[in-house]
Motif scaffolding. Structure first.
Motif, short mmCIF file in Angstrom:
data_model
loop_
_atom_site.label_atom_id
_atom_site.label_comp_id
_atom_site.label_asym_id
_atom_site.label_seq_id
_atom_site.Cartn_x
_atom_site.Cartn_y
_atom_site.Cartn_z
N LEU A 30 69.06 -9.96 -56.52
CA LEU A 30 68.31 -11.25 -57.34
C LEU A 30 68.05 -10.78 -59.01
O LEU A 30 67.65 -11.51 -59.75
CB LEU A 30 67.05 -11.39 -56.90
CG LEU A 30 67.43 -12.57 -55.53
CD1 LEU A 30 66.00 -12.78 -54.82
CD2 LEU A 30 68.14 -13.70 -55.92
N ASN B 12 70.96 -10.42 -64.08
CA ASN B 12 70.83 -11.44 -64.76
C ASN B 12 71.99 -12.64 -65.11
O ASN B 12 71.76 -13.49 -65.39
CB ASN B 12 70.53 -10.80 -66.41
CG ASN B 12 69.01 -10.32 -66.66
OD1 ASN B 12 68.07 -11.06 -66.30
ND2 ASN B 12 69.03 -9.14 -67.11
N TYR C 49 71.59 -16.12 -63.52
CA TYR C 49 70.60 -17.02 -64.23
C TYR C 49 71.11 -17.95 -65.33
O TYR C 49 70.12 -18.47 -66.02
CB TYR C 49 69.15 -16.41 -64.42
CG TYR C 49 68.79 -15.54 -63.08
CD1 TYR C 49 68.01 -16.23 -62.51
CD2 TYR C 49 69.24 -14.32 -62.80
CE1 TYR C 49 67.39 -15.72 -61.14
CE2 TYR C 49 68.66 -13.71 -61.58
CZ TYR C 49 67.94 -14.45 -60.74
OH TYR C 49 67.36 -14.13 -59.71
N ILE D 204 70.73 -21.58 -64.54
CA ILE D 204 69.22 -22.08 -63.79
C ILE D 204 68.14 -21.72 -64.66
O ILE D 204 68.25 -20.55 -65.43
CB ILE D 204 69.31 -21.63 -62.41
CG1 ILE D 204 69.48 -19.99 -62.26
CG2 ILE D 204 70.33 -22.21 -61.51
CD1 ILE D 204 69.07 -19.54 -60.69
N PRO D 205 67.02 -22.50 -64.54
CA PRO D 205 65.67 -22.21 -65.27
C PRO D 205 65.20 -20.91 -64.53
O PRO D 205 64.01 -20.51 -65.39
CB PRO D 205 64.92 -23.44 -65.23
CG PRO D 205 65.45 -23.94 -64.01
CD PRO D 205 66.76 -23.68 -63.92
N ASP D 206 65.36 -20.21 -63.59
CA ASP D 206 64.73 -19.35 -62.99
C ASP D 206 65.03 -18.24 -63.77
O ASP D 206 66.02 -17.80 -64.41
CB ASP D 206 65.21 -19.12 -61.28
CG ASP D 206 64.93 -20.30 -60.67
OD1 ASP D 206 63.91 -21.14 -61.04
OD2 ASP D 206 65.57 -20.51 -59.51
N GLU D 207 64.19 -17.04 -63.43
CA GLU D 207 64.66 -15.68 -63.88
C GLU D 207 64.40 -14.77 -62.78
O GLU D 207 63.98 -14.79 -61.79
CB GLU D 207 63.45 -15.18 -65.05
CG GLU D 207 63.28 -16.15 -66.27
CD GLU D 207 64.58 -15.92 -67.11
OE1 GLU D 207 65.02 -14.79 -67.09
OE2 GLU D 207 64.64 -16.79 -67.82
N PRO E 256 63.20 -11.54 -60.40
CA PRO E 256 62.07 -11.45 -60.01
C PRO E 256 61.63 -10.13 -60.91
O PRO E 256 62.28 -9.14 -61.43
CB PRO E 256 62.21 -10.78 -58.59
CG PRO E 256 63.57 -10.63 -58.40
CD PRO E 256 64.33 -11.51 -59.31
N ARG F 55 56.51 -14.34 -53.50
CA ARG F 55 57.28 -15.57 -53.51
C ARG F 55 57.85 -15.84 -52.00
O ARG F 55 57.90 -17.09 -51.46
CB ARG F 55 58.74 -15.50 -54.39
CG ARG F 55 59.56 -16.63 -54.07
CD ARG F 55 59.64 -17.52 -55.44
NE ARG F 55 60.93 -18.57 -55.42
CZ ARG F 55 60.29 -19.66 -55.12
NH1 ARG F 55 59.20 -20.24 -54.82
NH2 ARG F 55 61.57 -20.67 -54.94
N HIS G 70 72.44 -19.47 -53.84
CA HIS G 70 72.33 -18.16 -55.13
C HIS G 70 73.29 -17.11 -54.43
O HIS G 70 72.67 -16.45 -53.32
CB HIS G 70 70.87 -17.88 -55.22
CG HIS G 70 71.01 -16.91 -56.25
ND1 HIS G 70 70.19 -16.98 -57.33
CD2 HIS G 70 71.42 -15.68 -56.28
CE1 HIS G 70 70.30 -15.89 -58.08
NE2 HIS G 70 70.97 -15.03 -57.59
N ASP H 217 66.55 -30.43 -68.28
CA ASP H 217 65.61 -29.32 -68.34
C ASP H 217 65.86 -28.63 -69.65
O ASP H 217 66.76 -29.04 -70.49
CB ASP H 217 65.99 -28.37 -67.25
CG ASP H 217 64.87 -27.34 -66.94
OD1 ASP H 217 63.92 -27.38 -67.37
OD2 ASP H 217 64.83 -26.87 -65.64
N PHE I 278 65.61 -24.69 -70.94
CA PHE I 278 65.40 -23.21 -70.76
C PHE I 278 66.40 -22.35 -71.57
O PHE I 278 67.36 -22.77 -71.71
CB PHE I 278 65.76 -22.88 -69.07
CG PHE I 278 66.92 -23.14 -68.53
CD1 PHE I 278 67.69 -22.54 -68.51
CD2 PHE I 278 67.08 -24.74 -68.08
CE1 PHE I 278 69.15 -22.65 -67.76
CE2 PHE I 278 68.38 -24.90 -67.49
CZ PHE I 278 69.31 -23.89 -67.20
#
Length: 164
Positions: A5, A8, A11, A14-17, A19, A28, A75, A136, A138
């Motif tokens: 995860l 980089n 991502y 997607i707006p996630d980053e 961890p 989480r 993912h 969105d 991001f």
């Protein structure tokens, strides 16, 4: 999961980053393992995708169930892209959620630039039903999304070719 995860490359759409720490990822997972939101209107299902004899984690799938529908996502870690892993994992996820007779529709939302995920959803039998402009914002840019839909009836009547 933390190592995979933390890449980089996964991502971009997607707006996630990634961890920020092992503790943040653990926190989480504690929230996700509660099984749903506090008012009981959502059920959260999450599966780690494992591969090979050593059962190495290579990603995850998830489904959020609400009344008669599920929103699904996946993912896969970049080291395992383009190996059919996402297709097989999503087949298992869809089969599992559609065993629930209450779930009539699965939905997926994909950034319009994510051609690999769009192709995968088409392969699984999803139909694109609309475009959401400015869905969105991001990483410094607006994101547009496609909404896809797959009915339980279509899933159960369409044989899926096996991935090798």
């Amino acid at each position: 999961m933390f190592s995979g995860l933390s890449d980089n490359r996964a991502y971009q759409f997607i707006p996630d980053e990634p961890p920020i720490s092992l503790k943040a990822l653990r926190d989480r997972y504690v929230v996700l393992s509660s099984g749903g939101n506090s008012n009981g209107t959502e059920i959260w299902l999450n599966w780690i995708i494992r591969q090979g004899v050593d059962q190495k984690a290579v990603g995850y799938t998830q489904a959020t169930l609400t009344a008669e529908e599920a929103v699904v996502a996946y993912h896969v870690f970049p080291l395992y892209w383009r190996q059919g892993i996402a297709a097989e994992a999503m087949k298992s996820t869809l089969t599992t959620i559609f065993y629930n007779p209450d779930i009539k529709i699965a939905r997926a939302f994909v950034d319009t630039r994510n051609h690999a995920s769009i192709a995968l959803l088409h392969k699984l039998g999803f139909k694109q039903i609309r475009t959401i402009h400015d869905a969105d914002f991001f990483k410094g840019a607006k994101s547009h999304e496609y909404e896809f839909e797959l009915t339980q009836t279509e899933w159960l009547k369409t044989p899926m070719p096996s991935q090798t």
